[in-house]
Design an enzyme around this catalytic site. Sequence first.
Site, short mmCIF file in Angstrom:
data_model
loop_
_atom_site.label_atom_id
_atom_site.label_comp_id
_atom_site.label_asym_id
_atom_site.label_seq_id
_atom_site.Cartn_x
_atom_site.Cartn_y
_atom_site.Cartn_z
N ARG A 25 37.24 50.96 36.94
CA ARG A 25 38.46 50.26 37.38
C ARG A 25 39.53 51.20 37.93
O ARG A 25 40.72 50.90 37.86
CB ARG A 25 39.05 49.40 36.27
CG ARG A 25 38.17 48.23 35.85
CD ARG A 25 38.09 47.18 36.94
NE ARG A 25 37.41 45.99 36.48
CZ ARG A 25 38.02 44.88 36.07
NH1 ARG A 25 39.32 44.80 36.09
NH2 ARG A 25 37.32 43.85 35.66
N ARG A 29 45.01 47.95 39.77
CA ARG A 29 46.43 47.73 39.52
C ARG A 29 47.19 48.91 38.95
O ARG A 29 48.42 48.88 38.93
CB ARG A 29 46.60 46.52 38.60
CG ARG A 29 46.27 45.24 39.32
CD ARG A 29 46.04 44.13 38.34
NE ARG A 29 44.93 44.48 37.46
CZ ARG A 29 44.49 43.71 36.47
NH1 ARG A 29 45.07 42.57 36.23
NH2 ARG A 29 43.47 44.08 35.74
N ARG A 38 47.96 44.63 47.84
CA ARG A 38 47.57 43.36 47.22
C ARG A 38 48.68 42.32 47.35
O ARG A 38 48.41 41.14 47.59
CB ARG A 38 47.25 43.66 45.75
CG ARG A 38 46.91 42.55 44.88
CD ARG A 38 45.50 42.08 45.03
NE ARG A 38 45.23 41.19 43.92
CZ ARG A 38 45.80 40.01 43.80
NH1 ARG A 38 46.61 39.56 44.73
NH2 ARG A 38 45.56 39.25 42.73
N ASP A 75 33.74 42.88 43.09
CA ASP A 75 33.73 42.33 41.74
C ASP A 75 32.31 41.89 41.41
O ASP A 75 31.53 41.57 42.31
CB ASP A 75 34.69 41.14 41.60
CG ASP A 75 35.08 40.92 40.15
OD1 ASP A 75 36.06 41.54 39.69
OD2 ASP A 75 34.37 40.17 39.45
N TYR A 152 29.65 34.05 32.49
CA TYR A 152 30.73 33.44 33.29
C TYR A 152 30.28 32.13 33.94
O TYR A 152 31.07 31.18 34.05
CB TYR A 152 31.18 34.41 34.40
CG TYR A 152 32.08 35.51 33.87
CD1 TYR A 152 33.39 35.24 33.48
CD2 TYR A 152 31.62 36.82 33.75
CE1 TYR A 152 34.22 36.24 32.99
CE2 TYR A 152 32.44 37.83 33.26
CZ TYR A 152 33.74 37.53 32.89
OH TYR A 152 34.56 38.51 32.40
O1 CP3 Z 1 37.61 50.34 40.48
C1 CP3 Z 1 36.59 49.71 40.17
O2 CP3 Z 1 36.02 49.85 39.07
C2 CP3 Z 1 35.93 48.83 41.21
C3 CP3 Z 1 36.33 47.47 41.21
C4 CP3 Z 1 35.91 46.49 40.13
C5 CP3 Z 1 36.65 45.31 39.90
N1 CP3 Z 1 35.97 44.54 39.01
C6 CP3 Z 1 37.91 44.96 40.57
C7 CP3 Z 1 38.82 43.99 39.96
C8 CP3 Z 1 34.79 46.45 39.28
C9 CP3 Z 1 33.69 47.48 39.08
C10 CP3 Z 1 34.84 45.21 38.59
C11 CP3 Z 1 33.81 44.78 37.64
C12 CP3 Z 1 34.06 43.60 36.79
N2 CP3 Z 1 34.68 42.43 37.13
C13 CP3 Z 1 33.58 43.49 35.46
C14 CP3 Z 1 32.72 44.50 34.74
C15 CP3 Z 1 33.51 45.63 34.21
C16 CP3 Z 1 34.39 45.30 33.05
O3 CP3 Z 1 35.62 45.49 33.19
O4 CP3 Z 1 33.89 44.89 31.99
C17 CP3 Z 1 33.99 42.23 34.98
C18 CP3 Z 1 33.73 41.66 33.61
C19 CP3 Z 1 34.69 41.58 36.05
C20 CP3 Z 1 35.25 40.20 36.05
C21 CP3 Z 1 36.72 40.21 36.28
N3 CP3 Z 1 37.33 40.55 37.47
C22 CP3 Z 1 37.72 39.87 35.35
C23 CP3 Z 1 37.48 39.45 33.91
C24 CP3 Z 1 38.94 40.01 36.02
C25 CP3 Z 1 40.31 39.62 35.47
C26 CP3 Z 1 40.80 40.58 34.51
C27 CP3 Z 1 41.41 41.76 35.21
O5 CP3 Z 1 41.00 42.89 34.93
O6 CP3 Z 1 42.30 41.51 36.02
C28 CP3 Z 1 38.69 40.47 37.32
C29 CP3 Z 1 39.69 40.79 38.37
C30 CP3 Z 1 39.63 42.14 39.00
N4 CP3 Z 1 38.51 42.80 39.40
C31 CP3 Z 1 40.76 42.95 39.33
C32 CP3 Z 1 40.26 44.10 39.94
C33 CP3 Z 1 41.04 45.25 40.51
C34 CP3 Z 1 42.23 42.57 39.14
C35 CP3 Z 1 42.57 41.58 40.20
C36 CP3 Z 1 43.92 41.73 40.82
O7 CP3 Z 1 44.13 42.58 41.71
O8 CP3 Z 1 44.78 40.94 40.45
#
Ligand code: CP3
Length: 341
Positions: A25, A29, A38, A75, A152
Amino acid sequence: MTKNDLFLRAARGESVERTPVWLMRQAGRILPEYRALRGQLSGFKELVETPALASEVTIQPVDALDVDAAIIFSDILVVPDAMGLPYEMVEARGPLFPNVIKTAADVDRLSIPDPEDKLGYVLEALRITKKALNGRVPLIGFAGAPWTLLAYMVEGHGSKTFSKARGLLYTDPKLAHALLAKITATTIAYLQAQVAAGAQVVQVFDSWAGTLPPAHYREFSSRYISEICEALAPLVPVTVFAKGAWFAVEDFAAMPCRTIGLDWTEDPAAVRRAAPGKTLQGNLDPCALYGTPEQVRDATEAMLRQFAGGPHIANLGHGVYPDTNPERVKVFVQTVKGFRG
Ligand code: CP3
């Protein structure tokens, strides 16, 4: 430009001059430049589905944090979306699936899509990013593990218990296997296409691994991850990160994955013993980054010492939390880079 292939060499189990470092991640953010971009968009999906923008935020942490690898901005939920189960990203709440999987007919309606057709935006982002990086650091592709995606698709949103998804494994295991098989086939084609588009390592995220009892984990998760590893290992090194699945380390040791990711609750020395020859990735507690620079340095060095005795890629034990000060992330990265164990 000098090419930094430390991460790739460590991911292949080759010897390296120092431990490479990146953060799960890292694109997101914590970076003001991410939030600025964003904020100009309609939402998360617009960013994910616009290859030039996804590429831009993929490279932001390479510039801002000086990490040794880039992970493509996307994602895990793009896969269900491509199969015909669309998601929404609700501001400040997280993912939501307006429709969920309940019956065999729901599974039958899902497709195993051609990745170029339904996920071309991710593949284009990879191609643009690979070109822009020009060998500066390696590029990581990724996908969710079938079990985490099922969780999910059945639940419809995040959950503390994932009780609907876990319940399905007892009430209708046949349906669960039909769904997992379809997700697995889609994921294999998708990751192969990511490699063709420029991904040099692929990581499988099983974020909800730790919700299952060990016997169910074997039946409903690790065997499908193993299929993915078998299909991808001839092409690129594969990393498996299964959060909370300390009980499955022997399963991962037996798979053709090259790297095992550890969350912060796992003991690196124990995983080394259980999985000799594998590269280990992790596992600083993301909360360690809330400390002072000195505290971050100490915690990072203590973590690095625990991984002595075999190939290591430094990372956190899960994604960096959004309220983390990027300055502390830089201390983490520079501590790894300066460490000579
Ligand atoms: O930098 C990185 O790692 C690459 C980008 C990446 C994102 N999601 C961007 C993202 C990666 C590798 C993921 C994987 C992901 N997505 C997982 C597996 C890894 C983990 O954290 O366990 C999971 C479970 C998700 C599902 C997901 N996506 C959730 C539960 C959420 C909401 C919670 C949160 O962290 O905001 C997201 C949204 C998400 N995915 C964001 C980002 C940068 C935030 C969205 C925003 O910009 O508002």
